[in-house]
Design a protein around this motif. Structure first.
Motif, short mmCIF file in Angstrom:
data_model
loop_
_atom_site.label_atom_id
_atom_site.label_comp_id
_atom_site.label_asym_id
_atom_site.label_seq_id
_atom_site.Cartn_x
_atom_site.Cartn_y
_atom_site.Cartn_z
N UNK A 80 -0.18 -0.20 11.90
CA UNK A 80 -1.04 -1.58 11.51
C UNK A 80 -0.50 -2.63 12.45
N UNK A 81 -1.93 -3.38 12.77
CA UNK A 81 -1.81 -4.36 13.69
C UNK A 81 -1.54 -5.66 13.01
N UNK A 82 -0.51 -6.49 13.50
CA UNK A 82 -0.22 -7.82 12.64
C UNK A 82 0.26 -7.42 11.58
N UNK A 83 0.54 -8.31 10.76
CA UNK A 83 1.08 -8.64 9.36
C UNK A 83 0.01 -8.11 8.34
N UNK A 84 0.29 -7.61 7.22
CA UNK A 84 -0.79 -7.25 6.18
C UNK A 84 -1.50 -8.64 5.70
N UNK A 85 -2.68 -8.57 5.54
CA UNK A 85 -3.46 -9.79 5.27
C UNK A 85 -4.08 -10.47 6.38
N UNK A 86 -3.61 -10.26 7.54
CA UNK A 86 -4.02 -10.95 8.71
C UNK A 86 -5.35 -10.46 9.40
#
Ligand SMILES: Cc1cc2nc3c(=O)[nH]c(=O)nc-3n(C[C@H](O)[C@H](O)[C@H](O)COP(=O)(O)OP(=O)(O)OC[C@H]3O[C@@H](n4cnc5c(N)ncnc54)[C@H](O)[C@@H]3O)c2cc1C
Length: 404
Positions: free
Chosen positions: A225-231
């Motif tokens: 996953x790249x970045x946080x969830x939701x980003x």
């Protein structure tokens, strides 16, 4: 103000031109006609340093800047749009997005192979029912233990059937507001449940590949996953800030190609006892190409320069993309016109320029999307909010202490 290029920028421009002259120009008419994509081309571009041009040296990039990237795009698209598209999706939309949002572990794992062309990268945002309306995407990613399970489809993805690794956007939270429930994932070819296919019957970029991505319970590890969830929405928009710059720069090269072809033809083709270049209505079309090339060039270099300073430049990049792509298409239409019936045939390259130029007013935000964006900034309906992770300014912080 300093309008001069550095030695490094000029050197990489020369390198890209020589590469295009040697590896693309002699073959492109046949490759285009035969819908042939030379699978080893990205590796060759990588070996010459053309894919690592805007990536830090510590990830095997060449540590050059955004102006250098623009110059490479210009030279490559002057030979063929489909191969500038490699720079757009592989470097700008994928690798630079990893540079901005990736963890150190992700950067070390993926960037060296991308900088050197050992692997080809693509960008999967568009879906059958969601193009301009990015937040309307429906592909889902459900968390299940140490992985996400992806289901859905992406379409109109450049190099879908050729790339090794993909940046894919999917909805992780169906309950969240549309823009906030999306996340970004690095998906590798070979992932069970993930397949790709090619779109046939395209208007242009025949020498490149465009296709679809299919996810049927495709399991992607959480580490991807790249970045946080939701980003995901913010990540996609920041990717487009890089991609649009490369599309604008490529369009400058396409305009230059139209101009060169038109000048050569107008000097030799005779009508009414004179070269057609002596007729003022033909001259007007040539003059418009000169205007298109020069104004597109400077608005693009300015946007690249802003990015070198670590400035966001969403508006300036979008303006360059809108300006350069619309004028590239206009220039290509005029180039066909100057060639008369011969322009309507594949004996001359201008019909290919026209077909290819049409794509650029559609992808990475249509002309209308760029227009709306400019109006929204002017009306105060849109503003750039700070991101959790900004794209590093050049010289890259990562190269500090390495002479870069
Ligand atoms: C050759 C090619 C390569 C591509 N490569 C990629 C890729 O690598 N990765 C990827 O993710 N996508 C890719 N795309 C997809 C591309 O980004 C989309 O096609 C584009 O964003 C437009 O979306 P759409 O086709 O769904 O059109 P739609 O969004 O359905 O738009 C249809 C029409 O409505 C207009 N419209 C829509 N919304 C508005 C609005 N708010 N105001 C005014 N007009 C509006 C549009 O401008 C357009 O004229 C590629 C497309 C092409 C043609």
């Amino acid at each position: 103000m300093d309008f001069s290029f550095t030695e490094e920028q000029l050197a990489v421009k020369r390198l890209a031109r020589e590469f295009a002259d040697r590896e693309i120009r002699p073959y492109i008419a046949r490759w285009d006609r035969e819908r042939h994509f030379p699978q080893d081309l990205p590796r060759k571009m990588g070996e010459q340093g053309l894919l690592g041009v805007c990536l830090p040296r510590r990830y095997e990039g060449s540590g050059l800047d955004y102006v250098a990237l623009a110059l490479v795009c210009e030279e490559i698209e002057k030979a063929e749009t489909a191969y500038r598209e490699i720079l757009s999706v592989h470097v700008a939309l994928h690798a630079l997005t990893l540079l901005q949002w990736g963890s150190e572990e992700q950067k070390r794992r993926f960037l060296p192979d991308l900088a050197t062309g050992r692997r080809l990268a693509a960008f999967g945002l568009t879906e059958p029912d969601a193009g301009s309306d990015v937040a309307g995407l429906r592909t889902t990613a459900r968390r299940d233990g140490g992985s996400y399970v992806l289901n859905g489809q992406k379409t109109w993805i450049s190099y879908a059937d050729r790339a090794d690794v993909f940046l894919v956007f999917a909805r992780t939270d169906p309950e969240a507001p549309r823009h906030e429930g999306i996340s970004a994932f690095i998906v590798e070819r070979g992932t069970p449940g993930f397949t790709t296919s090619t779109i046939e019957g395209k208007l242009g970029v025949w020498a490149g590949n465009t296709g679809s991505l299919h996810f049927a319970d495709a399991r992607v590890p959480v580490e991807n996953r790249l970045g946080e969830e939701g980003e995901g929405f913010k990540i996609a928009m920041s990717a487009l800030d890089n991609g649009r710059l490369t599309v604008a720069a490529g369009s400058v090269g396409l305009i230059e190609a139209c101009l060169e072809a038109s000048v050569a033809y107008a000097r030799t083709r005779r009508a009414f006892g004179r070269p057609i270049g002596e007729f003022q209505l033909v001259q007007r079309m040539i003059a418009k190409m000169v205007r298109a090339r020069d104004t597109s060039r400077w608005v693009t270099y300015y946007a690249a320069w802003l990015k070198n300073q670590g400035r966001r430049a969403t508006r300036e990049v979008a303006l360059a993309k809108w300006h350069a792509t619309t004028l590239a298409f206009e220039s290509a239409v005029d180039a066909v016109q100057i060639h008369g019936a011969y322009g309507f045939s594949s004996d001359f390259p201008v019909e290919r320029y026209m077909r290819n130029a049409k794509g650029a007013v559609i992808y990475e935000g249509t002309t209308e999307v760029q227009e709306v964006l400019q109006a929204e900034y002017a009306l105060g309906l849109r503003e750039d909010r700070p991101l959790r992770r900004e794209l590093p300014a050049w010289p890259f912080a990562e190269d500090a202490g390495q002479g870069g």
